[in-house]
Design a protein around this motif. Sequence first.
Motif, mmCIF file in Angstrom:
data_model
loop_
_atom_site.group_PDB
_atom_site.id
_atom_site.type_symbol
_atom_site.label_atom_id
_atom_site.label_comp_id
_atom_site.label_asym_id
_atom_site.label_seq_id
_atom_site.Cartn_x
_atom_site.Cartn_y
_atom_site.Cartn_z
ATOM 1 N N HIS A 113 0.699 -1.241 -0.007
ATOM 2 C CA HIS A 113 0.104 0.041 -0.057
ATOM 3 C C HIS A 113 0.961 1.191 -0.122
ATOM 4 O O HIS A 113 2.252 1.051 -0.017
ATOM 5 C CB HIS A 113 -1.116 0.144 1.085
ATOM 6 C CG HIS A 113 -1.692 -1.110 1.430
ATOM 7 N ND1 HIS A 113 -2.876 -1.319 0.770
ATOM 8 C CD2 HIS A 113 -1.358 -2.448 2.001
ATOM 9 C CE1 HIS A 113 -3.363 -2.441 1.264
ATOM 10 N NE2 HIS A 113 -2.502 -3.138 2.002
ATOM 11 N N CYS A 146 -4.660 5.900 -0.081
ATOM 12 C CA CYS A 146 -3.822 4.854 -0.266
ATOM 13 C C CYS A 146 -3.416 4.851 -1.980
ATOM 14 O O CYS A 146 -4.339 5.040 -2.586
ATOM 15 C CB CYS A 146 -4.514 3.326 -0.205
ATOM 16 S SG CYS A 146 -3.148 2.170 -0.641
ATOM 17 N N GLU A 158 -1.289 3.019 -3.876
ATOM 18 C CA GLU A 158 -0.562 1.780 -4.475
ATOM 19 C C GLU A 158 -1.599 0.916 -4.866
ATOM 20 O O GLU A 158 -2.204 0.382 -3.819
ATOM 21 C CB GLU A 158 0.630 1.078 -3.821
ATOM 22 C CG GLU A 158 1.470 0.115 -4.335
ATOM 23 C CD GLU A 158 2.089 0.525 -5.611
ATOM 24 O OE1 GLU A 158 2.922 1.560 -5.382
ATOM 25 O OE2 GLU A 158 1.831 -0.126 -6.511
ATOM 26 N N LEU A 159 -1.805 0.531 -6.037
ATOM 27 C CA LEU A 159 -3.036 -0.839 -6.213
ATOM 28 C C LEU A 159 -2.714 -1.737 -5.267
ATOM 29 O O LEU A 159 -1.853 -2.507 -5.371
ATOM 30 C CB LEU A 159 -2.913 -1.009 -7.706
ATOM 31 C CG LEU A 159 -3.929 -2.204 -8.272
ATOM 32 C CD1 LEU A 159 -5.290 -1.425 -8.282
ATOM 33 C CD2 LEU A 159 -3.304 -2.506 -9.617
ATOM 34 N N CYS A 160 -3.971 -1.997 -4.662
ATOM 35 C CA CYS A 160 -3.880 -3.220 -3.634
ATOM 36 C C CYS A 160 -5.054 -4.026 -3.617
ATOM 37 O O CYS A 160 -5.242 -4.718 -2.657
ATOM 38 C CB CYS A 160 -3.656 -2.714 -2.247
ATOM 39 S SG CYS A 160 -4.935 -1.408 -1.978
ATOM 40 N N HIS A 167 -9.057 -0.536 -3.578
ATOM 41 C CA HIS A 167 -7.831 0.142 -3.326
ATOM 42 C C HIS A 167 -8.473 1.874 -3.487
ATOM 43 O O HIS A 167 -7.990 2.366 -2.714
ATOM 44 C CB HIS A 167 -7.101 -0.078 -4.552
ATOM 45 C CG HIS A 167 -5.976 1.105 -5.014
ATOM 46 N ND1 HIS A 167 -5.347 1.739 -4.033
ATOM 47 C CD2 HIS A 167 -6.020 1.893 -5.928
ATOM 48 C CE1 HIS A 167 -4.455 2.578 -4.501
ATOM 49 N NE2 HIS A 167 -5.003 2.821 -5.826
ATOM 50 N N MET A 197 -9.729 2.855 0.024
ATOM 51 C CA MET A 197 -8.775 2.826 0.917
ATOM 52 C C MET A 197 -8.337 4.318 1.545
ATOM 53 O O MET A 197 -7.350 4.884 1.177
ATOM 54 C CB MET A 197 -7.483 1.897 0.690
ATOM 55 C CG MET A 197 -6.638 1.651 1.967
ATOM 56 S SD MET A 197 -5.540 0.336 1.794
ATOM 57 C CE MET A 197 -4.473 0.324 2.833
HETATM 58 CU CU1 CUA Z 1 -4.176 0.000 -0.476
HETATM 59 CU CU2 CUA Z 1 -4.356 0.777 -2.332
#
Ligand code: CUA
Lengths: 201, 556, 272
Positions: C199, C234, C236-238, C242, C245
Amino acid sequence: MTTISPIEESSTKELVQIEKEHADHRMFGLAAFLIADGMTFAGFFAAYLTFKAVNPLLPDAIYELELPLPTLNTVLLLVSSATFHRAGEALRKNEAKQCQKWLLITAALGVSFLASQMVEYFTLPFGLTDNLYASTFYALTGFHGLHVTLGAIMILIVWWQTRSPGGRITAQNQFPLEAAELYWHFVDGIWVILFIILYLL
Amino acid sequence: MTIALPPNDQESPRELQPKGWLRYFSFSLDHKVIGLQYLVCGFIFYLIGGALASAIRVELASPVSDFMARDVYNQVLTLHGTIMIFLWIVPVVNGAFGNYLIPFYVGARDMAFPRLNAVAFWLIPPAGLMLISSYFITGAAQSGWTAYPPLSITTPEAGQIIWILSVLLLGGSSIFGGINFIATILKLRRPGLQLMQLPMYCWAMLGTSILVVLSTPVLAGTLVLLSFDIVAHTGFFNPVLGGNVIVYQHLFWFYSHPAVYIMVLPAFGLVSEILPVHSRKPLFGYATMVYSIMAIVVLGLVVWAHHMFTSGTPPWMRLFFTIATSFIAVPTGIKFFNWVATLWGGRISLNSAVLFSCGFIINFVLGGITGVALAQVPFDVHVHDTYFVVAHFHYIVYGGSVFVIFSSIYHWYPKFTGRMLNENIGRFHFLITFIGFNLCFLPQHWLGLNGMPRRVAEYDPQFTFINQISSVGALLMALSTLPFLWNVIHSAFKGPLAGDNPWRALTPEWLTSSPPPVENWTGQAPLVIEPYGYGKEHKEQINETTANTNSEKKNQ
Amino acid sequence: MRSAILASLACASLLIGGVWIGQNVNLLPTDASINAPVYDELFKVLFTIGTILFVGMAGLVVYSLIQFRRKPGELGDGLPIEGNLSLEIFWTAVPAIVVLFVGIYSYDIYDRMGGMQPLHHEMHRHETSNVQERIWGGIGSGTVERTEEIQTDTLPIEVIAQQFAFLFHYPKGDILSGELHVPTNQPVSMRMESKDVIHAFWVPEFRLKQDVIPGQPTILNFTPTKPGRYPIICAELCGPYHGGMRSSVVVESAEDYQDWFKKNSKDTILDS
Ligand code: CUA
Ligand code: HEA
Ligand code: HEA
Ligand SMILES: [Cu+2]
């Protein structure tokens, strides 16, 4: 290899002739391919060295690799490089029987390398998924072993084709043998680097 | 040593090839056929990738996730990125134009390895179909085109594995192509033709192919390791098993940064061919252009970690990669100034090819400047993984590479088909594309700076209006494709006949009939040592050669 | 002669216009941390240089297209100029100098943000056990400016990121919170680790972002300056959520922060 200089002064007719015949650049292509292949290994080596530098293992997970077997393997491959070279020499001198003999010896050396590699795999106390190093170890040696396997098959094909008089590989058409030889030397070279990085460092 | 080909290669297999339009669907060995196969195949994938982009823009027209489910959105954006890069830009700027033009430029009748060439092309359609069908069968990969682990290890396996397989196939295709180009340029040059007399596109392709050969295998190896992590549960990149996720990023970007130059260097080469012809002036600063290509190749290999400034890399590394990345602006800048100097004082025809090329210059400079800004660590820590980055690279990949592809199609269409495109429709196409493009991507800079992350299906409502502007721009871009398609298809049958050399160009591909015969020239290949000799005395002489080859061609 | 004057006029107005735009067009959100103004300074410089370069290049292209367009009936070629060494040297040197300047300047900015300082992770020693642990760099702590106003003690916070939420743990009061509360003008040092995938912690108003990585803790230090409530995003692709987040950081005065702290602290004896 190919020199263009004599062609440059040649007459138009010859030029067209040469264009039609198309000089043989397959070795050049193979060399370029081997550079690419070498980069794959370079990527693996870089990954391994980085793992080693930044992900130190817990002390109890460290396992010292045994040296005798891989050393034997190194010798096997180095010798096989020399024997392959002899095979090439023989072909150039048009001694088909000699050439076949050396080819078979090379193939045998390659196969015994693979066999001894297998022995090592089965005696190692760790498996593929045990930890990062185990995985990297198997990935590296396995990928190299794949190359050796392919090389051994290639040698056998070359051997088969030098046998019959009607076969494709003769003193006039050495390309398949030379290509297999270059490839084999490449695989050996990679092994030496691999041996140093994986076993000695 | 000149070796005759082995017996079964000697009776030219080309005679056994199907003739007529059927050959475009066959395993043809003719570099021109393969080039057009790449081009048309790539364009179809562009339409698919563009349809996905339109879906993204529809979703983003409202701040909530309403048009697609969230995981579908991730699949769509992964497919969009992958298709656009690996199935559209890379195959077209390299494979399509490279195959069509390089043999002409070096004075050869075909590529060095025609069969390998055909194999390289035919790897692409199955890989692409596999990738796209994964969406319908198992669900596509959903971890972005970068496929960072551990996300790519934990998302549904099937889609990710198919993604890896098809990227591996495409990588293989690209490596085969690269080897072929290097061998053709270095080994198949017509006797008497020096390296420094080659048209600029050859240099661009040489540099690109070196990058392909050096970096693509690393990606292949990395993806193999990633697939082991997914299938065999090894732990290379899986932190749960002690793996290191950052190593993947290093290896991935070691390929994927050079990949951006693989997407743009050939485009640079194509522009260098197009501008001199239409401004009737020699290419300015040939030698510096060559050196700057090679400088970009070398620098391009050592800047990859600028994609990882927030990944916890050590300070010295960030510093090094900042400086190295920034310096790419210097050789790139040289090329741009040289193009402007080529235009300066010329007799420029304001046709679609020139408009798209100049649109490229303007867009790329903006994308390059934001690139240099991104290269500064302190700047990047704020905008990394935001729409600022999305704007940066679309300015380069769309405003750069895609504009150049359009420009090249306008320029070489008469060569491909023997017919002219409709210029008015072409200029209209340019206008709509240019406006739509800027409307779509310029506002995204602001979005990124103000807090909109990328790869999200839902966002803070304060960004709604700007996103809607962006979506309208995307709609314009989509619409602009229609006049282009009509133009290209209609002109293939009804366009006015072009003649052999409608642009009065001096590069070798124009010194034969349009479309060219199977072996490029019926007689001897012309020796073109001054491909950009516009406005020169000895032009007469070259024109004579043109006349000669053309008259010989009549019986073809 | 006339064209020379016109050209220098154009250059001058380009420079002045570029500087004016760079200084006066604000594209950034409010600045709420100590390094945000420093960032904005860098942004202004980059924006100025970028505007001048872009408008200059685009201007040259458009001008050439209009000035040197082929007029009807013209068939001849342009002048056969193939190059000009001094020009080439000129336009190699100028970008090189600009880039060098930008590089050095941004290094200076980065240093002032604390990016080049060794990370302060002493305070986290206690809970790292016998295993020697690697902490990965984020932005270091402390900046040159305004050190006097700042209380010297740092507020340590542990950040845990997981699909799809941030969790903030205050070791001092053993507080677990989904929202980050920090007092103004006190340096904060966050040790971040992810439980599943990568993340990234991003607060646009702080101009700071750092990936939160599984298996490799990262450090991020900052000093908030402006009270308010800012989004934590957030970046970063998670996974599918995402985009959802998010959390917020509440920057408040020292007193308000103490109130919040007391209300939530699990320790009975409060040390302040
Ligand atoms: Cu955690 Cu995107
Ligand atoms: C064809 C594709 C292409 C090209 C050519 C470039 C070119 C450049 N890119 Fe870009 N980039 C991408 C495609 C491309 N990029 C993609 C796809 C991503 C995102 C990947 C992802 O995360 O998904 C990305 C992301 C990206 C990042 C990471 C951002 C982030 O994720 O945080 C960075 C950071 O340094 C960067 C920098 C640069 C630079 C410095 C150049 C330079 O080469 C530009 C040089 C050109 C110029 C500067 C203009 C012309 C020069 C002059 C007119 C001379 C004068 C100029 C000056 C003095 C400044 N790019
Ligand atoms: C390399 C080339 C390339 C090209 C040309 C494009 C073109 C476009 N891109 Fe793409 N894009 C990427 C590469 C590219 N992109 C990459 C690498 C990413 C990152 C992915 C990731 O994060 O992993 C990305 C991500 C990306 C995003 C960010 C998604 C996100 O982070 O959430 C967006 C959002 O606006 C976007 C938009 C567009 C648009 C509107 C176009 C337009 O220019 C497209 C215009 C074309 C058309 C509109 C086609 C028109 C035709 C039709 C509509 C007819 C359809 C007909 C049939 C199907 C028969 N792209
Ligand atoms: Cu890059």
